[in-house]
Every structure is written in C-alpha cells, then in structure tokens.
Write a protein that holds these residues in place. Structure first.
Motif, PDB file in Angstrom:
ATOM      1  N   GLN A 289      38.566  40.137  51.759  1.00  0.00           N
ATOM      2  CA  GLN A 289      37.920  39.071  52.877  1.00  0.00           C
ATOM      3  C   GLN A 289      36.103  38.795  52.455  1.00  0.00           C
ATOM      4  N   LYS A 290      35.573  40.017  52.256  1.00  0.00           N
ATOM      5  CA  LYS A 290      34.174  40.171  51.830  1.00  0.00           C
ATOM      6  C   LYS A 290      34.326  39.234  50.491  1.00  0.00           C
ATOM      7  N   MET A 291      35.084  39.445  49.748  1.00  0.00           N
ATOM      8  CA  MET A 291      35.131  38.684  48.339  1.00  0.00           C
ATOM      9  C   MET A 291      35.295  37.103  48.647  1.00  0.00           C
ATOM     10  N   LEU A 292      36.164  36.775  49.569  1.00  0.00           N
ATOM     11  CA  LEU A 292      36.368  35.329  49.669  1.00  0.00           C
ATOM     12  C   LEU A 292      35.077  34.745  50.295  1.00  0.00           C
ATOM     13  N   ASP A 293      34.584  35.375  51.209  1.00  0.00           N
ATOM     14  CA  ASP A 293      33.319  34.791  52.070  1.00  0.00           C
ATOM     15  C   ASP A 293      32.320  34.762  51.137  1.00  0.00           C
ATOM     16  N   LEU A 317      41.052  36.692  42.292  1.00  0.00           N
ATOM     17  CA  LEU A 317      39.983  37.628  43.034  1.00  0.00           C
ATOM     18  C   LEU A 317      39.742  38.456  41.947  1.00  0.00           C
ATOM     19  N   ILE A 318      40.654  39.242  41.184  1.00  0.00           N
ATOM     20  CA  ILE A 318      40.588  40.260  40.150  1.00  0.00           C
ATOM     21  C   ILE A 318      41.113  39.625  38.820  1.00  0.00           C
ATOM     22  N   ASP A 319      40.237  40.024  38.054  1.00  0.00           N
ATOM     23  CA  ASP A 319      40.130  39.204  36.537  1.00  0.00           C
ATOM     24  C   ASP A 319      41.306  40.062  35.879  1.00  0.00           C
ATOM     25  N   ARG A 320      41.053  41.598  35.816  1.00  0.00           N
ATOM     26  CA  ARG A 320      41.891  42.380  34.857  1.00  0.00           C
ATOM     27  C   ARG A 320      42.559  43.642  35.749  1.00  0.00           C
ATOM     28  N   ILE A 321      43.764  43.884  35.499  1.00  0.00           N
ATOM     29  CA  ILE A 321      44.347  45.111  36.182  1.00  0.00           C
ATOM     30  C   ILE A 321      44.600  46.177  34.870  1.00  0.00           C
ATOM     31  N   LEU A 322      44.030  47.378  35.051  1.00  0.00           N
ATOM     32  CA  LEU A 322      44.581  48.345  33.908  1.00  0.00           C
ATOM     33  C   LEU A 322      45.281  49.415  34.890  1.00  0.00           C
ATOM     34  N   ASP A 323      46.666  49.396  34.530  1.00  0.00           N
ATOM     35  CA  ASP A 323      47.839  50.012  35.450  1.00  0.00           C
ATOM     36  C   ASP A 323      48.315  51.517  34.477  1.00  0.00           C
ATOM     37  N   VAL A 324      47.887  52.499  35.244  1.00  0.00           N
ATOM     38  CA  VAL A 324      48.153  53.500  34.529  1.00  0.00           C
ATOM     39  C   VAL A 324      49.754  54.053  35.269  1.00  0.00           C
ATOM     40  N   GLN A 325      49.917  53.439  36.640  1.00  0.00           N
ATOM     41  CA  GLN A 325      50.977  53.980  37.472  1.00  0.00           C
ATOM     42  C   GLN A 325      51.492  52.600  38.466  1.00  0.00           C
TER      43      GLN A 325
END
Length: 509
Positions: A289-293, A317-325
C-alpha cells in the motif's frame, strides 16, 4: 604465423589428415535413439545399485515439497529393504512427514543427520536422545557453502523433480502441460546436483527432451527413476507460510512496515525479503500500500516466495523475483509463467563464500521463537527445549541485509517471547537491528541511526529490556528447562563455525 610443424606430433596429424574424435558417431535420427540412449533406469533399486552406494556414505535430499515430501521416506524404505546401514543423511530440511526416519535410525540405517531444521515426532525423538551422534544444523547458506568446500561431501543425491526428461534435465514444474506435481523452485537441490558424486532424479512426470527451462541440467545427472508418487503439493503450504488474518500479527506487520519506511529503506528501487511466519509475510501487504501511495517499486524480492509476492510482481510493483524456494502453489505457477520470476540456487542465494544475493538486500523481515535482551534470536527450539523449527536462511539474511527486522508477539499463550537468554542462539544479536512486537519496538544499540530516524518519525522506541520486563509481568517467569549433559544437536553459524549446542531435555528430574 607460427610454423605448425614445429609443434610435436602435429606434423604427423596434419600429414595423415585424420580425426578420431572422442566417441563413436551416431547416425540414427533423434527419434530413433531417444528410446535407448538415455539415463532412465528401471527402478529405484537399480539406480541405488548403479551409484555404488555403500555403508558410511552420505545421501542427500531437498525439501521443496516441505510437509508433502514422499521422496525421503521412499528412498529410506528401499535402502532398509536392501540391507544398507551406517548412512549419513544430509537433507536441506526435515518435516513432520519424515517421522518414519525414527525407525531407520533405530535400525542403524541412518546414524548421522545434517539438516537445516526438524519438526514433529522425529524432532521430539531426537530431543530426547534418539541418536548417538548429534544432529548438525546448518543455515541454507551454510549448507551450500559446506557442500561447495567439501566439508559436507555428498556421495549420492536423491532429488525429487516434478518434471524431467530422459537425459536428466529436471525442473520443479512441467513446461509442456499441467501434468505432474508442481513444487516450483529447486534452489536447495542445486548444490547437491552440482557437487554430489552421483545424482539420481526421481520424477513422476517424464517429459520430452529437452525439458527447458531446467533447474538441474542433464550434465549433473547420472540416473533418472520414474515413479507414480513423489509428493503431495498441498504439503508445500504449511503453517509457517500461511496467509494470516490474526489481528495481533497484522498489527505487528503494520508496525514493521512503518519501521522500514521510517528507517529510510523504502525508496524507488529497493530490495527486500520476507521470512516465513504470519507477521513476517503479512508485512508485504502493508508495504504494497505504501508503494502504491508513492508510486514506487521494488527492484527485486528474494528468498522463499509466496503468492502475495508474485501478485505484486504481476501488478508491476516488483521488477524481478529471485526464488530459492516456492512457498505455495501460486508461487510455483508464477515461476512457470513469468519470465522475470527466476529460480536461483542456494549458493547464489546465501553462501558466505561468494557475493551472494542476501548481501544485496535493503531489508529482511524475519520471525522468531525467542529473542533475548542481547538481541540473539532462536528459531530452532521451543520453550520446552524440544527441536521445533529450522534455521533456514535466518542468519544468512540477517547478516546480509542492510536492515534486519525481527517480528514476534511479546507472548505466545503463557510463554514470553522476549527473554533474558534464548534457549538456542541461531542468529547472533549483532546481526539483528530492530525487534517489532505487538507491545512495542526495540532497536539494537548498535544502530543509533535507526533509533533516531524512528523517533523522528513519531514511533515510540523501547529498550529490549523494557519489552522483556513487560512480557515477564504479563505471564510471569517460566520454569527453567532441565537438560542432561548429552548434546543432541550442534548449531552452526552461516560460516560453519559452531554457535551453540542443543542438549537432551531432562524429563526425569
């Protein structure tokens, strides 16, 4: 131009004009040789025999199915049936579903265990002295580092994969269709595949070559076993990754988001990780919500990934996801469908031997079973001294991030969470910056800069001693846990030095 005939033997090769190659050429079509030139073996027993496994060796497993995993029990049952004994089990983590290991320990099939965590009946039994040799607990980054250096040498890795082709290219989902059992990222299996002497992929879904993209490439795989059942995807979504509606946890999460904001780590292009636990995961909702505001975005989110993180990615809202699990099935599906949702290995994620991704974190939000007045954190043993959790990436991310925020209720039932001394030190206090509870916030004296910013933003900051005293006033002073001298667990810090030990609980006193 150099005279090539001056090079020994090259003149003879050039004179004859012959090239003998490194193997016999194949003139069959791809379709023809596909059925006989591959790594598929008839059964798990055949694969075990082909690996050359023998007593005294180390076998490894990953835990991406969490409490839905069937691979560990399946393989151990087969090893027991085949007469194996004195094996070391190196699993990235163990869950309640692995209670059948008790029988294999009692029968001498397994004599040593290394893992990140342990839960359920197995953990209860180990806490009461089941094993002659103490269990070694490592963080995810510490385990990857130990495998890389050879401190933890793996002879045979048995790795479950929801899709694999006949040559060994394996992944946590199927690209071609919706068949198979999706577990998402295979990040914790990747060090095992890269460094084990022999690698066996166990899959329920054999797909056409090449199974691209892959988490584990064929050149790291020796044998492929096809079976009907590798796990239950419903077990991926466990209590530690639940979507909380608890008002207390939501209050803590909101306060944690306010701390991150006030401390100056919420800006356009920040990086973050949310740990497991209701309040920790819920913090992302308030950050969103803070990011949207403000119209800002996150450059990358790291670690164990949930559906709420992937939803923020799909929102832009998030450019990339680095997913280890992948912590839930929504995250597993996102890994399959979103180009910038990328799976990473445990070394890339958190090894202290390299500049790992945790070192690029602006902030991490982590849960805790206990925090003490020196800011040490315990996520491994319960208030009764019994092993009940996992180290995971807790110390890796706390040390790596610029701001480490630990969230926990002040009390759980009649048990204080803020105490004078934690039962088991997993993350040392000098790696913890802020503690957020439902009764207030405490800042580590090592971070006066953070305290000043929080107070300037109007957030009331307590000392950790004040929070501890408040918890004690609410629930009283718990009876001290009685232990025997016998050590049942050794806790390693992320650099693979011993940070604490776990002793057998004394129920006879």
């Amino acid at each position: 131009m150099p005279d090539l005939h001056q090079i020994p033997h090259l003149d003879e090769i050039a004179h004859h004009g012959e090239y003998h190659g490194v193997g016999k050429r194949v003139t069959e079509t791809f379709a023809d040789r596909y059925h006989h030139q591959n790594k598929v073996v008839p059964s798990l027993e055949d694969a075990i025999r082909l690996t050359g496994l023998r007593a005294g060796m180390t076998i490894s497993f990953h835990h991406h199915f969490r409490n839905g995993d069937h691979i560990v029990n399946m393989v151990l049952d087969k090893l027991a049936e085949m007469g194996f004994h004195d094996l070391k089990l190196a699993a990235s983590s163990l869950s309640a579903i692995h209670a059948p290991l008790i029988r294999h320990i009692q029968n001498g099939v397994i004599t040593h265990i290394e893992t990140s965590g342990m839960r359920g009946e197995l953990a209860e039994a180990v806490s009461r002295g089941l094993m002659d040799c103490p269990v070694v607990f490592r963080s995810h980054g510490g385990r990857a580092s130990a495998i890389r250096t050879g401190e933890l040498h793996i002879d045979v890795a048995f790795l479950g994969a929801p899709s694999c082709d006949p040559y060994g290219n394996a992944n946590g989902y199927s690209r071609d269709d919706d068949e198979g059992i999706a577990c998402g990222s295979l990040g914790y299996a990747r060090p095992d595949a890269a460094y084990a002497d022999e690698v066996v992929i166990i899959t329920n879904h054999l797909v056409a070559y090449p199974n691209a993209p892959w988490a584990i490439p064929e050149d790291e795989v020796d044998y492929v076993v096809v079976t009907d059942d590798i796990g239950d995807p419903k077990g991926i979504m466990s209590g530690a990754t639940r979507y909380t509606k608890d008002p207390k946890e939501l209050l803590i999460a909101r306060n944690a988001a306010n701390v991150i904001d006030a401390a100056g780590y919420l800006y356009d292009g920040f990086s973050m990780q949310m740990g497991s636990g209701g309040a920790s995961l819920a913090t992302a909702r308030f950050l969103r919500q803070k990011m949207l505001d403000r119209g800002i975005h996150c450059r990358f989110a790291l670690g164990g990934i949930t559906g709420q993180i992937t939803a923020m990615h799909e929102e832009g809202l998030i450019d990339r996801i680095l997913d280890v699990q992948s912590f839930d099935l929504d995250a597993a599906k996102s890994l399959k469908n979103n180009h910038f949702h990328h799976q990473i290995g445990a070394t890339y994620y958190a090894s202290y031997l390299v500049d790992s991704a945790v070192d690029q974190l602006d902030f991490v939000v982590l849960s805790a079973l206990e925090i003490d007045t020196d800011f040490n954190v315990n996520v491994l043993t319960g208030s009764d001294g019994v092993i009940r959790g996992a180290i995971g990436g807790h110390p890796d991310t706390a040390e790596g991030a610029s701001l480490s925020v630990v969230v926990a209720p002040l009390t759980r039932g009649r048990i204080p969470t803020i105490v004078k001394h934690v039962n088991t030190v997993v993350t040392p206090g000098d790696a913890v910056d802020v503690v957020v509870t439902d009764h207030g916030i405490a800042v580590n004296p090592r971070r006066p800069d953070v305290k000043e910013k929080l107070e300037k933003a109007g957030l009331h900051v307590f000392t950790i001693e004040q929070l501890q005293q408040r918890a004690e006033k609410i629930v009283g002073v718990p009876e001290p846990i009685r232990y025997k001298d016998r050590v049942v667990g050794v806790v390693m810090y992320r650099d693979n030095t011993i940070i604490d030990v776990i002793r057998q609980i004394d129920e006879d006193a």
